[in-house]
Design a protein around this motif. Structure first.
Motif, short mmCIF file in Angstrom:
data_model
loop_
_atom_site.label_atom_id
_atom_site.label_comp_id
_atom_site.label_asym_id
_atom_site.label_seq_id
_atom_site.Cartn_x
_atom_site.Cartn_y
_atom_site.Cartn_z
N ARG A 47 0.84 -1.20 0.00
CA ARG A 47 0.00 0.00 0.00
C ARG A 47 0.87 1.25 0.00
O ARG A 47 2.00 1.25 0.49
CB ARG A 47 -0.88 0.05 1.27
N GLU A 48 0.30 2.32 -0.54
CA GLU A 48 0.94 3.63 -0.39
C GLU A 48 0.55 4.26 0.95
O GLU A 48 1.31 5.03 1.52
CB GLU A 48 0.51 4.55 -1.53
N LEU A 49 -0.65 3.95 1.43
CA LEU A 49 -1.16 4.52 2.66
C LEU A 49 -1.71 3.42 3.54
O LEU A 49 -2.24 2.42 3.05
CB LEU A 49 -2.29 5.52 2.37
N PRO A 50 -1.62 3.55 4.86
CA PRO A 50 -2.27 2.58 5.75
C PRO A 50 -3.78 2.76 5.72
O PRO A 50 -4.30 3.81 5.36
CB PRO A 50 -1.70 2.95 7.13
N VAL A 51 -4.49 1.69 6.09
CA VAL A 51 -5.94 1.78 6.20
C VAL A 51 -6.30 2.65 7.39
O VAL A 51 -5.70 2.55 8.45
CB VAL A 51 -6.55 0.37 6.38
N THR A 52 -7.27 3.56 7.18
CA THR A 52 -7.68 4.44 8.28
C THR A 52 -8.95 3.94 8.91
O THR A 52 -9.72 3.22 8.30
CB THR A 52 -7.90 5.87 7.75
#
Length: 580
Positions: free
Chosen positions: A575-580
């Motif tokens: 992923r580029e970003l973590p899950v929020t």
């Protein structure tokens, strides 16, 4: 004999359902500017794929440029043995980065694992040079604008497939990347693991290090759940698998100075076999052996401006078990690396559209500006095209009304895709396109952690159809939930408006609303009554379930597999970003 040919091959192919009209920038389940997907059709269609073969007296190799340059077959002629696994169907499943993974063959990934174009056509060329056949596949990728080429070659007497991979960054900025060569091979109970000794990092339910010789599994039947193994300090650099019942094996060897990465991935036997079955026709099992220039998948490397890097690795098919410590590194006479082609952008309609816009900008002819993409086609400005930003600004300044709004939306999406969030929000705020409002909502929530500003953007959407699209309903509900109890009635109103839809991610938001309303029992009943598809390394349902267990005082279940999520430790750079 040394031959090459190009043919068409008919494969069963399951079509995909796009996640929605909002670009994938800042979406943990996407990879901008590529479209991501939420469902796969249950019945396949027939589709032709280009196959390029190269063969000598020992073996025949088939490569599919329409599947991202995947090697689909390594066939040993004398033994009449296929050494790769190919499921005879393209049946994509929910695995990052685009939630559309199809296993089997040898997949080259770049700039993220798995390849964002593994199901897309890429450029290719086949050539014969000084008694050697080369098939090169690649493109200039859309995320950062870097070039990648994978070159496969065979010589007259080679009993191995040579793979050379070249990455080049023509941009003036450095960009992150990772890459693994991922070979899917048949997995039977008797499939033997022939891997080096030494310390091995294990990615399973938890993260730990084992000594392979003392604790490592020896065959597929020894693995009882999905697990990844990464070699930290191997005592040799050849590895592979062999299946006695099939008389088939595949081995990999490379110079450890350039290709130190060694990985084994198995879904094991028993409870996790369904994770492989879901992309096959008849339940056959597959495991993965991987090599790469990085040691594990927890971090990315950076490719500096103007930097070219390359490495060579070898795939050795075999009809007998091999001793990895007696396998030597081949040394074929391959052409100089500067003769490996670096391909331009792919020839898809999307790419051609953006190139036509930049061409119009260079000519300065306003009447050559194409019509901006509408809401009914998920075509988003390619962040890797550095000169596209000026063209988008020019198109917006040269048009009026809704056409101008659409170009401003594309300009804002392009800026967001390049990490320029402040500029993106400023441009998106000038657009009357509802997609601009929805994307702004995500950026405010994910990048700026401002739920109030995010909710304001979602509330400003004018189109009823866009307001009720599941992707927008889901993202709006996340923003409203972050504001607290005062939004419960508003959340319920929107979720009730799409209550008849069987969308699984809407189910997650309904369960979240029920928990926030204090009715964890109803949330439990909803999750238990939903038949979820399998989704890899996404744990929203599991987090909801743990909340329900705590609220109701239930005895914790070790692994609620009916939720359709794995129970791997969160790890890796998918992923580029973590899950929020």
């Amino acid at each position: 004999m040394l031959e090459s040919a190009e043919t068409n091959e008919l494969l069963l192919t399951h079509q995909l359902v796009p996640a929605g009209p909002i670009p994938t920038t800042s979406d943990p389940d996407g990879f901008y500017p590529y479209e991501s997907f939420c469902e796969t059709s249950k019945r396949p269609v027939l589709k032709n794929y280009r196959m390029v073969s190269l063969e000598n007296d020992e073996m025949r190799v088939k490569i599919c440029p329409d599947l991202g340059g995947r090697v689909c077959s390594i066939f040993l002629k004398e033994a009449a043995v296929e050494t790769l696994f190919l499921p005879r169907v393209i049946r994509p499943v929910r695995i990052l980065p685009r939630q559309s993974f199809s296993g089997g063959g040898i997949e080259l990934s770049f700039p993220i694992s798995h390849s964002p174009v593994q199901l897309d056509p890429v450029r290719h060329v086949a050539t014969c040079d000084q008694g050697r056949i080369y098939v090169s596949c690649g493109e200039r990728e859309l995320r950062f604008g870097m070039n990648w080429t994978v070159e496969y070659s065979l010589g007259e007497g080679d009993a191995f497939l040579t793979q050379r991979t070249v990455f080049f960054n023509p941009d003036c900025d450095a960009h992150p990347w990772m890459s693994w060569s991922n070979a899917g091979v048949p997995a039977r109970l008797d499939t033997e693991f022939h891997f080096p000794g030494g310390p091995v990092f294990v990615h399973g339910r938890d993260l730990r290090t084992i000594d392979w010789n003392a604790e490592g599994p020896r065959r597929q039947s020894d693995v009882h759940r999905m697990t990844g193994f990464f070699w930290m300090k191997p005592d040799c650099f050849a590895f592979g698998v062999f299946t006695p019942s099939l008389r088939a094996g595949l081995y990999h060897v490379a110079d450890p100075l350039h290709v130190p990465g060694i990985k084994l991935w198995s879904d094991g036997t028993g409870r996790d076999e369904a994770w492989v079955t879901q992309y096959t026709l008849n339940g056959e099992q597959c495991l993965e052996i991987q090599g790469g220039p990085l040691v594990d998948q927890s971090v990315k490397d950076v490719l500096q401006p103007g930097k070219l890097r390359h490495h060579v690795e070898f795939w050795i098919p075999s009809a007998t078990a091999r001793d990895i410590r007696e396998m030597c590194l081949p040394n074929p006479a391959i052409r100089a690396v500067d003769r490996v082609p670096l391909f331009d952008w792919a020839t898809s309609d999307d790419v051609c559209f953006w190139l036509s816009l930049t061409s119009a900008r260079k000519s300065g002819l306003v009447n050559q500006i194409p019509t901006a993409p509408g809401v009914d086609g998920n075509r988003w400005a390619a962040s890797g095209m550095t000169d596209l930003g000026d063209a988008l600004s020019w198109a917006a300044l040269s048009t009026q009304g809704s056409e101008r709004d659409r170009w401003l939306f594309q300009r804002g999406a392009w800026l967001a895709g390049r990490g320029e969030t402040d500029s993106a929000l400023e441009v998106l705020a000038q657009s009357g396109d509802d997609r601009a409002r929805a994307l702004s909502g995500r950026l405010w929530l994910v990048q700026r952690r401002d739920a109030l500003a995010a909710a304001k953007c979602f509330r400003a959407i004018e189109s009823e159809a866009i307001s009720l699209h599941p992707q927008v309903v889901i993202e709006r509900d996340r923003a409203l939930a972050a504001l607290g109890p005062e939004t419960l009635a508003e959340r319920r109103r929107w979720l009730d408006a799409v209550a008849a839809l069987k969308d699984e991610w809407l189910v997650e938001r309904r369960a979240s609303l029920l928990i926030d309303c204090g009715d964890s029992q109803a949330a439990l009943n909803l999750l238990r009554s939903t038949r979820f598809q399998l989704v890899h390394q996404r744990y929203e349902r599991t987090r909801l379930w743990r909340q329900i267990e705590a609220n109701l005082g239930l005895e914790p279940i070790e692994y609620p597999m009916w939720l359709g999520e794995d129970d791997l430790a969160e790890f890796g750079a998918y992923r580029e970003l973590p899950v929020t």
